[in-house]
Design a protein around this motif. Structure first.
Motif, short mmCIF file in Angstrom:
data_model
loop_
_atom_site.label_atom_id
_atom_site.label_comp_id
_atom_site.label_asym_id
_atom_site.label_seq_id
_atom_site.Cartn_x
_atom_site.Cartn_y
_atom_site.Cartn_z
N LEU A 1 0.16 -4.28 8.33
CA LEU A 1 -1.00 -3.63 8.94
C LEU A 1 -1.21 -2.22 8.39
O LEU A 1 -2.34 -1.80 8.16
CB LEU A 1 -0.84 -3.59 10.46
N GLY A 2 -0.10 -1.50 8.17
CA GLY A 2 -0.21 -0.16 7.59
C GLY A 2 -0.78 -0.19 6.18
O GLY A 2 -1.63 0.64 5.82
N ALA B 1 -2.70 -2.55 5.00
CA ALA B 1 -4.11 -2.94 5.14
C ALA B 1 -4.96 -1.74 5.54
O ALA B 1 -6.08 -1.57 5.06
CB ALA B 1 -4.25 -4.07 6.16
N ALA B 2 -4.44 -0.89 6.44
CA ALA B 2 -5.17 0.31 6.84
C ALA B 2 -5.38 1.23 5.63
O ALA B 2 -6.45 1.84 5.49
CB ALA B 2 -4.42 1.05 7.95
N GLY B 3 -4.39 1.33 4.77
CA GLY B 3 -4.55 2.13 3.56
C GLY B 3 -5.50 1.50 2.57
O GLY B 3 -6.25 2.18 1.87
N ILE C 1 -8.14 -0.09 3.22
CA ILE C 1 -9.52 0.11 3.65
C ILE C 1 -10.15 1.29 2.92
O ILE C 1 -11.33 1.26 2.58
CB ILE C 1 -9.59 0.31 5.18
N SER C 2 -9.35 2.31 2.65
CA SER C 2 -9.88 3.53 2.03
C SER C 2 -10.04 3.40 0.51
O SER C 2 -10.61 4.29 -0.12
CB SER C 2 -8.98 4.72 2.36
N ASN D 1 -8.82 -2.49 -4.94
CA ASN D 1 -8.23 -2.75 -3.62
C ASN D 1 -7.71 -4.18 -3.49
O ASN D 1 -7.18 -4.55 -2.45
CB ASN D 1 -9.23 -2.45 -2.52
N TRP E 1 -4.70 -5.44 -0.70
CA TRP E 1 -5.08 -6.44 0.30
C TRP E 1 -4.22 -7.69 0.18
O TRP E 1 -3.81 -8.28 1.19
CB TRP E 1 -6.56 -6.81 0.17
N SER F 1 -0.75 -6.83 1.55
CA SER F 1 -0.77 -6.69 3.01
C SER F 1 -0.91 -8.05 3.69
O SER F 1 -0.26 -8.30 4.70
CB SER F 1 -1.87 -5.73 3.46
#
Length: 173
Positions: free
Chosen positions: A26-27, A29-31, A33-34, A47, A51, A54
């Motif tokens: 999840l961490g 995946a959060a990164g 996103i940017s 990206n 992805w 993750s």
């Protein structure tokens, strides 16, 4: 020897390992996103790999949690009677990683990764009680390290056009 019935504490700890892997996914995946998703060469954007990793971590984490909750890790080896870790092996592996980081821009990717490989192998063999300090063993480790690091370097620099530190400006060493 395998354990048949893990204790509730072991199941809880194993579940925490799986949950940690899920949180790591999840961490990441959060990164991801940017990271911009503009497609590059071959339609794959920068990206894509974060992805993919993750997603793989999330799937593995869910499977680890499921495995832990349905009876614990199967075929888990009994722990050794060692009271502590193998510090000389840790020192060898650490020296390899630190040497790689310190020398990669000086002696290039291929030779710094080969050195890292050689030192790490010495540490891991020592931790297993199979230390081999003969010159022929060192030479074999160097050749294996070169056989691993050189194709990686060439793949990145020649085929993917990603610059890695080299020893020469030719892109081959």
């Amino acid at each position: 020897m395998t354990q048949e019935n893990p204790s509730p504490t072991q199941i809880r700890l194993q579940t925490l390992v799986g949950a940690g892997v899920v949180l790591l996914g999840l961490g990441l995946a959060a990164g991801a996103i940017s990271i911009p998703s503009a497609a590059g060469y071959g339609g794959v954007g920068p990206n894509f790999l974060p992805w993919l990793i993750s997603l793989a971590l999330l799937v593995c984490g869910v499977f680890i949690v499921r495995e832990a909750r349905t009876g614990g890790f199967r075929f888990l080896e009994e722990p050794t009677d060692a009271v502590h870790g193998h510090w000389p092996g840790f020192a060898w592996v650490s020296a390899g990683l630190l040497a790689n980081a310190a020398l990669i821009t000086t002696i290039g990717f291929i030779f710094s990764c080969t050195l890292c490989f050689v030192l790490a192998v010495q540490g891991l063999r020592g931790a297993e009680g199979r230390a081999d300090r003969r010159p022929v063993a060192w030479l074999k480790d160097v050749l294996i390290g070169l056989a691993i690091s050189a194709p990686v370097f060439w793949t990145f620099t020649k085929f993917l056009a990603i610059n890695l530190p080299g020893l020469t400006s030719t892109g081959w060493l």
